[in-house]
Design a protein around this motif. Structure first.
Motif, PDB file in Angstrom:
ATOM      1  N   PRO A  89       3.612   5.367 -20.139  1.00 53.60           N
ATOM      2  CA  PRO A  89       2.406   5.666 -20.938  1.00 53.60           C
ATOM      3  C   PRO A  89       1.736   4.423 -21.503  1.00 53.60           C
ATOM      4  O   PRO A  89       0.517   4.437 -21.751  1.00 53.60           O
ATOM      5  CB  PRO A  89       2.951   6.562 -22.065  1.00 53.60           C
ATOM      6  N   ALA A  90       2.483   3.343 -21.694  1.00 50.56           N
ATOM      7  CA  ALA A  90       1.919   2.127 -22.279  1.00 50.56           C
ATOM      8  C   ALA A  90       0.889   1.458 -21.360  1.00 50.56           C
ATOM      9  O   ALA A  90       0.093   0.619 -21.817  1.00 50.56           O
ATOM     10  CB  ALA A  90       3.048   1.140 -22.599  1.00 50.56           C
ATOM     11  N   ASN A  91       0.890   1.822 -20.060  1.00 48.90           N
ATOM     12  CA  ASN A  91      -0.033   1.194 -19.107  1.00 48.90           C
ATOM     13  C   ASN A  91      -1.364   1.928 -19.008  1.00 48.90           C
ATOM     14  O   ASN A  91      -2.213   1.539 -18.193  1.00 48.90           O
ATOM     15  CB  ASN A  91       0.627   1.123 -17.730  1.00 48.90           C
ATOM     16  N   TYR A  92      -1.545   2.963 -19.805  1.00 50.89           N
ATOM     17  CA  TYR A  92      -2.776   3.754 -19.755  1.00 50.89           C
ATOM     18  C   TYR A  92      -3.693   3.376 -20.907  1.00 50.89           C
ATOM     19  O   TYR A  92      -3.222   2.918 -21.946  1.00 50.89           O
ATOM     20  CB  TYR A  92      -2.430   5.249 -19.789  1.00 50.89           C
ATOM     21  N   PRO A  93      -5.027   3.578 -20.715  1.00 45.79           N
ATOM     22  CA  PRO A  93      -5.701   4.098 -19.500  1.00 45.79           C
ATOM     23  C   PRO A  93      -5.601   3.098 -18.353  1.00 45.79           C
ATOM     24  O   PRO A  93      -5.517   1.891 -18.577  1.00 45.79           O
ATOM     25  CB  PRO A  93      -7.144   4.284 -19.969  1.00 45.79           C
ATOM     26  N   VAL A  94      -5.619   3.644 -17.124  1.00 43.06           N
ATOM     27  CA  VAL A  94      -5.468   2.811 -15.941  1.00 43.06           C
ATOM     28  C   VAL A  94      -6.501   3.203 -14.902  1.00 43.06           C
ATOM     29  O   VAL A  94      -6.831   4.385 -14.750  1.00 43.06           O
ATOM     30  CB  VAL A  94      -4.033   2.943 -15.367  1.00 43.06           C
ATOM     31  N   SER A  95      -7.031   2.208 -14.219  1.00 40.15           N
ATOM     32  CA  SER A  95      -7.997   2.444 -13.146  1.00 40.15           C
ATOM     33  C   SER A  95      -7.268   2.375 -11.804  1.00 40.15           C
ATOM     34  O   SER A  95      -6.589   1.381 -11.522  1.00 40.15           O
ATOM     35  CB  SER A  95      -9.111   1.401 -13.186  1.00 40.15           C
ATOM     36  N   ILE A  96      -7.392   3.437 -11.004  1.00 42.45           N
ATOM     37  CA  ILE A  96      -6.698   3.499  -9.710  1.00 42.45           C
ATOM     38  C   ILE A  96      -7.722   3.756  -8.611  1.00 42.45           C
ATOM     39  O   ILE A  96      -8.588   4.627  -8.747  1.00 42.45           O
ATOM     40  CB  ILE A  96      -5.642   4.624  -9.686  1.00 42.45           C
ATOM     41  N   ARG A  97      -7.607   2.997  -7.533  1.00 44.64           N
ATOM     42  CA  ARG A  97      -8.458   3.234  -6.369  1.00 44.64           C
ATOM     43  C   ARG A  97      -7.633   3.891  -5.273  1.00 44.64           C
ATOM     44  O   ARG A  97      -6.580   3.391  -4.902  1.00 44.64           O
ATOM     45  CB  ARG A  97      -9.086   1.941  -5.844  1.00 44.64           C
ATOM     46  N   PHE A  98      -8.132   5.031  -4.803  1.00 42.66           N
ATOM     47  CA  PHE A  98      -7.480   5.781  -3.733  1.00 42.66           C
ATOM     48  C   PHE A  98      -8.329   5.725  -2.468  1.00 42.66           C
ATOM     49  O   PHE A  98      -9.552   5.567  -2.514  1.00 42.66           O
ATOM     50  CB  PHE A  98      -7.309   7.249  -4.128  1.00 42.66           C
ATOM     51  N   GLY A  99      -7.678   5.903  -1.329  1.00 35.51           N
ATOM     52  CA  GLY A  99      -8.399   5.964  -0.060  1.00 35.51           C
ATOM     53  C   GLY A  99      -7.425   6.019   1.096  1.00 35.51           C
ATOM     54  O   GLY A  99      -6.202   6.009   0.905  1.00 35.51           O
ATOM     55  N   ARG A 100      -7.962   6.075   2.296  1.00 34.84           N
ATOM     56  CA  ARG A 100      -7.106   6.042   3.480  1.00 34.84           C
ATOM     57  C   ARG A 100      -6.470   4.673   3.609  1.00 34.84           C
ATOM     58  O   ARG A 100      -7.128   3.647   3.429  1.00 34.84           O
ATOM     59  CB  ARG A 100      -7.917   6.349   4.740  1.00 34.84           C
ATOM     60  N   HIS A 101      -5.176   4.647   3.905  1.00 41.44           N
ATOM     61  CA  HIS A 101      -4.508   3.370   4.056  1.00 41.44           C
ATOM     62  C   HIS A 101      -4.989   2.667   5.322  1.00 41.44           C
ATOM     63  O   HIS A 101      -5.430   3.296   6.278  1.00 41.44           O
ATOM     64  CB  HIS A 101      -2.984   3.560   4.094  1.00 41.44           C
ATOM     65  N   ARG A 102      -4.930   1.361   5.310  1.00 36.89           N
ATOM     66  CA  ARG A 102      -5.309   0.559   6.474  1.00 36.89           C
ATOM     67  C   ARG A 102      -4.117   0.455   7.414  1.00 36.89           C
ATOM     68  O   ARG A 102      -3.004   0.163   6.971  1.00 36.89           O
ATOM     69  CB  ARG A 102      -5.744  -0.844   6.057  1.00 36.89           C
ATOM     70  N   LEU A 103      -4.357   0.682   8.687  1.00 35.41           N
ATOM     71  CA  LEU A 103      -3.266   0.617   9.657  1.00 35.41           C
ATOM     72  C   LEU A 103      -2.743  -0.812   9.762  1.00 35.41           C
ATOM     73  O   LEU A 103      -3.515  -1.766   9.849  1.00 35.41           O
ATOM     74  CB  LEU A 103      -3.750   1.080  11.031  1.00 35.41           C
ATOM     75  N   SER A 104      -1.439  -0.939   9.780  1.00 35.24           N
ATOM     76  CA  SER A 104      -0.822  -2.244   9.988  1.00 35.24           C
ATOM     77  C   SER A 104      -0.810  -2.568  11.482  1.00 35.24           C
ATOM     78  O   SER A 104      -1.062  -1.706  12.323  1.00 35.24           O
ATOM     79  CB  SER A 104       0.609  -2.238   9.449  1.00 35.24           C
ATOM     80  N   SER A 105      -0.493  -3.808  11.809  1.00 33.28           N
ATOM     81  CA  SER A 105      -0.419  -4.213  13.221  1.00 33.28           C
ATOM     82  C   SER A 105       0.630  -3.399  13.966  1.00 33.28           C
ATOM     83  O   SER A 105       0.416  -2.978  15.106  1.00 33.28           O
ATOM     84  CB  SER A 105      -0.104  -5.709  13.321  1.00 33.28           C
ATOM     85  N   ASN A 106       1.769  -3.162  13.315  1.00 28.63           N
ATOM     86  CA  ASN A 106       2.833  -2.383  13.962  1.00 28.63           C
ATOM     87  C   ASN A 106       2.395  -0.941  14.211  1.00 28.63           C
ATOM     88  O   ASN A 106       2.727  -0.353  15.242  1.00 28.63           O
ATOM     89  CB  ASN A 106       4.101  -2.408  13.096  1.00 28.63           C
ATOM     90  N   GLU A 107       1.652  -0.361  13.267  1.00 26.22           N
ATOM     91  CA  GLU A 107       1.166   1.003  13.449  1.00 26.22           C
ATOM     92  C   GLU A 107       0.168   1.086  14.597  1.00 26.22           C
ATOM     93  O   GLU A 107       0.169   2.050  15.375  1.00 26.22           O
ATOM     94  CB  GLU A 107       0.533   1.504  12.154  1.00 26.22           C
ATOM     95  N   LYS A 108      -0.670   0.076  14.737  1.00 32.24           N
ATOM     96  CA  LYS A 108      -1.631   0.061  15.845  1.00 32.24           C
ATOM     97  C   LYS A 108      -0.903  -0.052  17.190  1.00 32.24           C
ATOM     98  O   LYS A 108      -1.286   0.599  18.157  1.00 32.24           O
ATOM     99  CB  LYS A 108      -2.612  -1.094  15.665  1.00 32.24           C
ATOM    100  N   LEU A 109       0.143  -0.869  17.236  1.00 33.43           N
ATOM    101  CA  LEU A 109       0.946  -0.987  18.453  1.00 33.43           C
ATOM    102  C   LEU A 109       1.582   0.350  18.816  1.00 33.43           C
ATOM    103  O   LEU A 109       1.584   0.760  19.985  1.00 33.43           O
ATOM    104  CB  LEU A 109       2.021  -2.049  18.268  1.00 33.43           C
ATOM    105  N   MET A 110       2.113   1.034  17.801  1.00 30.27           N
ATOM    106  CA  MET A 110       2.768   2.314  18.029  1.00 30.27           C
ATOM    107  C   MET A 110       1.772   3.366  18.512  1.00 30.27           C
ATOM    108  O   MET A 110       2.046   4.121  19.453  1.00 30.27           O
ATOM    109  CB  MET A 110       3.440   2.786  16.741  1.00 30.27           C
ATOM    110  N   LEU A 111       0.592   3.409  17.902  1.00 28.18           N
ATOM    111  CA  LEU A 111      -0.413   4.402  18.283  1.00 28.18           C
ATOM    112  C   LEU A 111      -0.921   4.157  19.700  1.00 28.18           C
ATOM    113  O   LEU A 111      -1.184   5.099  20.455  1.00 28.18           O
ATOM    114  CB  LEU A 111      -1.579   4.369  17.289  1.00 28.18           C
ATOM    115  N   ALA A 112      -1.075   2.885  20.076  1.00 22.99           N
ATOM    116  CA  ALA A 112      -1.506   2.570  21.437  1.00 22.99           C
ATOM    117  C   ALA A 112      -0.474   3.057  22.450  1.00 22.99           C
ATOM    118  O   ALA A 112      -0.820   3.617  23.495  1.00 22.99           O
ATOM    119  CB  ALA A 112      -1.724   1.060  21.590  1.00 22.99           C
ATOM    120  N   SER A 113       0.796   2.865  22.135  1.00 17.45           N
ATOM    121  CA  SER A 113       1.858   3.322  23.021  1.00 17.45           C
ATOM    122  C   SER A 113       1.878   4.846  23.116  1.00 17.45           C
ATOM    123  O   SER A 113       2.074   5.405  24.201  1.00 17.45           O
ATOM    124  CB  SER A 113       3.203   2.799  22.509  1.00 17.45           C
TER     125      SER A 113
END
Length: 219
Positions: A89-113
């Motif tokens: 609770p001591a860290n509030y109020p807090v600003s948080i940004r949400f969104g789709r995560h960015r694919l890592s290089s390993n994830e792109k390799l896996m998806l291509a395969s």
């Protein structure tokens, strides 16, 4: 209309080139008071929304930044555990940004395969002998277009569903690959493409396709 990304996959299913041309941003940043009215859970080395949706924040969105500082997976910019930080609770109020995560290089390799395997499965399941495999996948947010050469190289383009001229763009990319990768004496077949002229001409082709649609003869 936009072209989002380009993938080049070799005949063994390995990703040998990838370019993010345009990534639509759907990030949402809000200031929260304690307690947080969203349920967050760790998933694949990220912290994502597991329950609760509001103001554009959806289930599956990842925590991208806290108080303006980018997070590193499950940790804040200064190395603190994200869930522990947001549970204090001591860290509030807090600003948080949400969104789709960015694919890592390993994830792109896996998806291509994975796509390489799906392409082969699609060819085998087809009732027509000699089917070329998956040429297009369509969703409400994008279309995936694939062109496979006779040597087994796949050129994959992800684009806005309304984008015209993708078939001719795929063949233009093949021409660029032939001219600036295959004719490069320092390039080895089936290996990652690292060629400045290939990059430059590919980006130019994408810009032309976005603005003008199909390529004409000699373009």
């Amino acid at each position: 209309m936009a072209i989002f990304s380009v993938y080049v996959v070799n005949k063994a299913g390995g990703l040998i080139y990838q370019l993010d041309h345009y990534a639509p941003r759907a990030d949402t940043e809000k200031t929260f008071s304690f307690p947080l009215d969203l349920v967050l859970r760790p998933h694949d080395e990220r912290v994502v929304v597991a329950f609760g949706q509001r103001d554009g924040i959806r289930v599956g969105h990842a925590v991208l930044a806290i108080n303006g500082a980018e997070v590193n997976g499950r940790f804040t910019a200064d190395g603190k555990d994200v869930l522990e930080f947001l549970g204090n609770p001591a860290n509030y109020p807090v600003s948080i940004r949400f969104g789709r995560h960015r694919l890592s290089s390993n994830e792109k390799l896996m998806l291509a395969s994975m796509f390489h395997s799906l392409f082969a499965i699609g060819s085998q399941l087809s009732p027509e002998v000699g089917s070329s495999g998956i040429e297009m996948l369509e969703t409400d947010a994008f279309k995936l277009h694939c062109f496979q050469t006779l040597t087994g190289i796949k050129f994959v383009v992800l684009a806005d569903p309304r984008q015209a001229g993708i078939d001719s763009l795929l063949r233009k990319i093949y021409e660029i690959y032939s001219d600036f990768a295959l004719k490069n004496p320092f390039y080895s077949l089936e290996m990652p493409i690292r060629c400045e002229l290939f990059d430059q001409n590919l980006k130019l082709a994408l810009e032309v396709a976005e603005k003008a649609g199909p390529f004409g003869p000699g373009s």
